[in-house]
Design a protein around this motif. Structure first.
Motif, PDB file in Angstrom:
ATOM      1  N   PHE A 368       0.821  -1.220   0.000  1.00 21.92           N
ATOM      2  CA  PHE A 368       0.000   0.000   0.000  1.00 21.92           C
ATOM      3  C   PHE A 368       0.855   1.269   0.000  1.00 21.92           C
ATOM      4  O   PHE A 368       0.385   2.332  -0.403  1.00 21.92           O
ATOM      5  CB  PHE A 368      -0.934  -0.006   1.215  1.00 21.92           C
ATOM      6  CG  PHE A 368      -1.968   1.085   1.184  1.00 21.92           C
ATOM      7  CD1 PHE A 368      -2.977   1.079   0.235  1.00 21.92           C
ATOM      8  CD2 PHE A 368      -1.935   2.125   2.095  1.00 21.92           C
ATOM      9  CE1 PHE A 368      -3.927   2.084   0.191  1.00 21.92           C
ATOM     10  CE2 PHE A 368      -2.881   3.134   2.066  1.00 21.92           C
ATOM     11  CZ  PHE A 368      -3.876   3.111   1.109  1.00 21.92           C
ATOM     12  N   ILE A 369       2.115   1.169   0.426  1.00 26.82           N
ATOM     13  CA  ILE A 369       2.991   2.332   0.458  1.00 26.82           C
ATOM     14  C   ILE A 369       3.184   2.908  -0.943  1.00 26.82           C
ATOM     15  O   ILE A 369       3.493   4.093  -1.116  1.00 26.82           O
ATOM     16  CB  ILE A 369       4.361   1.959   1.090  1.00 26.82           C
ATOM     17  CG1 ILE A 369       5.212   3.212   1.330  1.00 26.82           C
ATOM     18  CG2 ILE A 369       5.089   0.955   0.219  1.00 26.82           C
ATOM     19  CD1 ILE A 369       4.640   4.180   2.308  1.00 26.82           C
ATOM     20  N   TRP A 370       2.932   2.082  -1.978  1.00 26.20           N
ATOM     21  CA  TRP A 370       3.083   2.565  -3.351  1.00 26.20           C
ATOM     22  C   TRP A 370       1.973   3.523  -3.762  1.00 26.20           C
ATOM     23  O   TRP A 370       2.072   4.172  -4.810  1.00 26.20           O
ATOM     24  CB  TRP A 370       3.171   1.387  -4.315  1.00 26.20           C
ATOM     25  CG  TRP A 370       4.513   0.736  -4.255  1.00 26.20           C
ATOM     26  CD1 TRP A 370       4.850  -0.408  -3.585  1.00 26.20           C
ATOM     27  CD2 TRP A 370       5.723   1.211  -4.850  1.00 26.20           C
ATOM     28  NE1 TRP A 370       6.187  -0.676  -3.718  1.00 26.20           N
ATOM     29  CE2 TRP A 370       6.755   0.304  -4.496  1.00 26.20           C
ATOM     30  CE3 TRP A 370       6.035   2.310  -5.643  1.00 26.20           C
ATOM     31  CZ2 TRP A 370       8.061   0.471  -4.914  1.00 26.20           C
ATOM     32  CZ3 TRP A 370       7.348   2.470  -6.061  1.00 26.20           C
ATOM     33  CH2 TRP A 370       8.328   1.572  -5.705  1.00 26.20           C
ATOM     34  N   SER A 371       0.922   3.635  -2.951  1.00 25.00           N
ATOM     35  CA  SER A 371      -0.079   4.672  -3.211  1.00 25.00           C
ATOM     36  C   SER A 371       0.527   6.053  -3.008  1.00 25.00           C
ATOM     37  O   SER A 371       0.011   7.057  -3.511  1.00 25.00           O
ATOM     38  CB  SER A 371      -1.289   4.494  -2.281  1.00 25.00           C
ATOM     39  OG  SER A 371      -0.911   4.668  -0.917  1.00 25.00           O
ATOM     40  N   PHE A 372       1.648   6.103  -2.270  1.00 25.21           N
ATOM     41  CA  PHE A 372       2.400   7.351  -2.113  1.00 25.21           C
ATOM     42  C   PHE A 372       3.646   7.351  -2.995  1.00 25.21           C
ATOM     43  O   PHE A 372       3.901   8.294  -3.742  1.00 25.21           O
ATOM     44  CB  PHE A 372       2.797   7.539  -0.652  1.00 25.21           C
ATOM     45  CG  PHE A 372       3.675   8.743  -0.397  1.00 25.21           C
ATOM     46  CD1 PHE A 372       3.169  10.022  -0.514  1.00 25.21           C
ATOM     47  CD2 PHE A 372       5.007   8.590  -0.060  1.00 25.21           C
ATOM     48  CE1 PHE A 372       3.969  11.134  -0.304  1.00 25.21           C
ATOM     49  CE2 PHE A 372       5.825   9.681   0.163  1.00 25.21           C
ATOM     50  CZ  PHE A 372       5.292  10.969   0.040  1.00 25.21           C
ATOM     51  N   LEU A 373       4.423   6.248  -2.935  1.00 25.65           N
ATOM     52  CA  LEU A 373       5.673   6.186  -3.692  1.00 25.65           C
ATOM     53  C   LEU A 373       5.434   6.189  -5.195  1.00 25.65           C
ATOM     54  O   LEU A 373       6.245   6.739  -5.952  1.00 25.65           O
ATOM     55  CB  LEU A 373       6.467   4.936  -3.303  1.00 25.65           C
ATOM     56  CG  LEU A 373       6.997   4.870  -1.869  1.00 25.65           C
ATOM     57  CD1 LEU A 373       7.796   3.589  -1.663  1.00 25.65           C
ATOM     58  CD2 LEU A 373       7.860   6.085  -1.561  1.00 25.65           C
ATOM     59  N   GLY A 374       4.334   5.569  -5.657  1.00 27.15           N
ATOM     60  CA  GLY A 374       4.041   5.520  -7.092  1.00 27.15           C
ATOM     61  C   GLY A 374       3.914   6.908  -7.700  1.00 27.15           C
ATOM     62  O   GLY A 374       4.658   7.262  -8.630  1.00 27.15           O
ATOM     63  N   PRO A 375       2.965   7.745  -7.190  1.00 25.04           N
ATOM     64  CA  PRO A 375       2.863   9.109  -7.717  1.00 25.04           C
ATOM     65  C   PRO A 375       4.147   9.912  -7.555  1.00 25.04           C
ATOM     66  O   PRO A 375       4.494  10.719  -8.424  1.00 25.04           O
ATOM     67  CB  PRO A 375       1.729   9.715  -6.874  1.00 25.04           C
ATOM     68  CG  PRO A 375       0.911   8.549  -6.443  1.00 25.04           C
ATOM     69  CD  PRO A 375       1.882   7.433  -6.242  1.00 25.04           C
ATOM     70  N   VAL A 376       4.870   9.705  -6.441  1.00 22.79           N
ATOM     71  CA  VAL A 376       6.138  10.418  -6.224  1.00 22.79           C
ATOM     72  C   VAL A 376       7.134  10.065  -7.326  1.00 22.79           C
ATOM     73  O   VAL A 376       7.777  10.950  -7.901  1.00 22.79           O
ATOM     74  CB  VAL A 376       6.720  10.086  -4.839  1.00 22.79           C
ATOM     75  CG1 VAL A 376       8.169  10.571  -4.731  1.00 22.79           C
ATOM     76  CG2 VAL A 376       5.886  10.730  -3.739  1.00 22.79           C
ATOM     77  N   CYS A 377       7.258   8.773  -7.638  1.00 21.95           N
ATOM     78  CA  CYS A 377       8.199   8.347  -8.686  1.00 21.95           C
ATOM     79  C   CYS A 377       7.811   8.928 -10.042  1.00 21.95           C
ATOM     80  O   CYS A 377       8.678   9.358 -10.816  1.00 21.95           O
ATOM     81  CB  CYS A 377       8.237   6.818  -8.767  1.00 21.95           C
ATOM     82  SG  CYS A 377       9.009   6.030  -7.336  1.00 21.95           S
ATOM     83  N   VAL A 378       6.515   8.935 -10.330  1.00 20.49           N
ATOM     84  CA  VAL A 378       6.040   9.494 -11.610  1.00 20.49           C
ATOM     85  C   VAL A 378       6.385  10.979 -11.699  1.00 20.49           C
ATOM     86  O   VAL A 378       6.896  11.456 -12.719  1.00 20.49           O
ATOM     87  CB  VAL A 378       4.514   9.283 -11.760  1.00 20.49           C
ATOM     88  CG1 VAL A 378       3.979  10.065 -12.953  1.00 20.49           C
ATOM     89  CG2 VAL A 378       4.204   7.806 -11.929  1.00 20.49           C
TER      90      VAL A 378
END
Length: 485
Positions: A368-378
């Motif tokens: 679920f941490i990728w709900s934050f890290l995903g947009p950050v990486c993009v």
């Protein structure tokens, strides 16, 4: 009377004055005496019979079968927090008397003696007793060989941690061991264990030990965040009150400061009062959701600022004229906050239990941490693409500048602004991906991330000649007033 006396022994033994060896010895004595007492309740029967009773210290279920039993299998033996399935009919058939009996006991406070720490493992973990201690025996039964494994259903008596590791264990004189026992099924409320022998059993959960609190790191974090908040506030006052050159659009910078100021302030207050907030799971989850929104908003505004910088470079040939605005400030605000709100809304819809970790932040499990890290990486990737285009456009534009414009001066200003913008937009967050437990990198990440307000203040306020002139005027007006008082 015997069991009530045993309860008193258990209560007195729960103190820390006894050594582990003494606790284990008392536990063994109590188990043996209990089995002898229970065996006296087993009486010969021709078909089947059962005895059960409940006391504060122990719950007991006894089932007996004889040579003329009419049952295909005996019913499940149940206590309040546990149950057992055993093939007593098959065991009886293997005895010459064609009879057998099973005694099932659940000890409510035995963990005071047979502590979970007696479960010796190679890894250093926190061990928690997740069930009552149970015991199953075959009293007054000649051949006690099992025909098939015995299944125990153990209700969890404490909150189950999904990150923990559960083990079905049995008591072997001085320690809990797993030999011959395995886990068949686990859910949040109970666990099913399968064992190939009878003994005294329990369910033990192992969880990782939390890292020891580093007081120096805590103080450094507190000081750095407070300093960063002060400079965020100074930047906001400067953007709002000072006079800026025509064409300078501070909307993105103002909103970056607002988002990150609120995010860092909320995170600081949450960590300072974590002991009060953490027991209230809903409040903790709401705080982590708000933090998710504020930090993401900061990143979206950082991207918008990068886009505005790109437009500025594209229009570099018209430096003295007013910069064209692609969108009004109102539209920019809608875009800046709506994108972050949509991401958080989708995250809540997909996995609402993903919010509210131990530190009131996004939980790491289930990805679920990728709900934050995903947009950050993009956003960071898009910023990199923009910066590459900025350098290409800058190089191309400067070759065509008018002769009266100082090419060297403009080059230095724009390159510095681009590099400084990159630091503000995400260098500190990129570093966060590579800390991996390194103390030096962790401290460096903490300092850089908490000082975003300081960077913004230095780049856009202190290093701006016009704003410095206004600071000087302000202090000149302020000092005479102070002298009069």
């Amino acid at each position: 009377m015997a069991f009530n006396t045993s309860e008193k022994i258990l209560e007195s033994s729960s103190s820390s004055s006894f050594s582990p060896a003494e606790l284990a010895s008392q536990g063994n004595s109590m188990l043996k005496s209990t089995e002898k007492l229970i065996s006296t309740l087993v009486k010969p029967t021709d078909t089947s019979d059962n005895v059960s009773f409940t006391l504060p210290a122990v719950e007991v279920e006894i089932f007996m079968v004889g040579p003329n039993v009419t049952l295909d299998k005996i019913p499940r033996l149940d206590t309040t927090n546990s149950s057992v399935d055993i093939d007593l009919i098959g065991i009886a058939k293997n005895n010459s008397e064609r009879s057998a009996a099973v005694a099932f006991m659940s000890f409510n406070t035995m963990e005071n003696l047979l502590k979970p720490d007696f479960f010796n493992t190679s890894n250093d973990t926190i061990k928690t007793m997740m069930s009552t201690v149970i015991s199953a025996t075959l009293p007054k039964t000649t051949n006690t060989k099992l025909t098939k494994p015995v299944n125990f259903t153990l209700k969890h008596i404490r909150e189950f941690d999904p990150s923990g590791s559960l083990s079905c264990v049995y008591w072997n004189i001085s320690e809990w061991i797993v030999d011959g026992c395995s886990v068949l099924k686990i859910n949040s409320s109970y666990t099913v264990c399968s064992c190939v022998h009878l003994s005294t059993f329990a369910l033990i959960m192992q969880t990782s030990r939390p890292p020891e609190s580093d007081s120096l790191l805590d103080v450094l974090n507190l000081v750095c965040v407070i300093v960063g908040l002060v400079f965020f506030s100074l930047s906001l006052l400067t953007f709002a009150l000072c006079q800026w050159s025509p064409g300078v659009n501070n909307v993105a910078r103002i909103n970056i400061c607002i988002s990150l100021l609120l995010a860092h302030l909320l995170f600081l207050l949450t960590q300072q009062f974590l002991n009060i907030i953490r027991p209230h799971q809903v409040l903790c989850a709401v705080i982590s959701g708000v933090l998710h929104f504020l930090f993401l908003s900061g990143f979206v505004w950082m991207f918008i600022e990068a886009v505005l910088l790109f437009i500025c470079v594209k229009n570099l040939s018209q430096i003295s004229s007013k910069k064209r605005e692609v969108l009004s400030s109102g539209y920019l605000c809608v875009i800046g906050y709506t994108i972050a709100l949509v991401v958080v809304g989708v995250s809540v819809g997909l996995l609402p239990e993903g919010y509210g970790s131990e530190h009131c932040w996004i939980k790491m499990d289930k990805g679920f941490i990728w709900s934050f890290l995903g947009p950050v990486c993009v956003i960071l990737a898009l910023n990199m693409i923009l910066f590459i285009n900025i350098f290409i456009s800058l190089n191309s534009t400067l070759k065509n500048l008018n002769a009266e414009v100082s090419q060297m001066k403009q080059t230095k200003i724009m390159v510095f602004k681009t590099l400084a913008q990159f630091v503000v937009l995400g260098c500190s967050w990129i570093l966060g991906f590579f800390t991996n437990g390194s103390k030096v990198l962790e401290i460096l990440f903490l300092i850089l991330n908490s000082q975003q307000g300081t960077f913004i203040f230095l780049i856009y306020c202190v290093l701006n000649n016009e704003i410095r002139q206004q600071y000087r005027k302000f202090f000149r007006c302020l000092c005479p007033g102070l002298k009069q008082h």
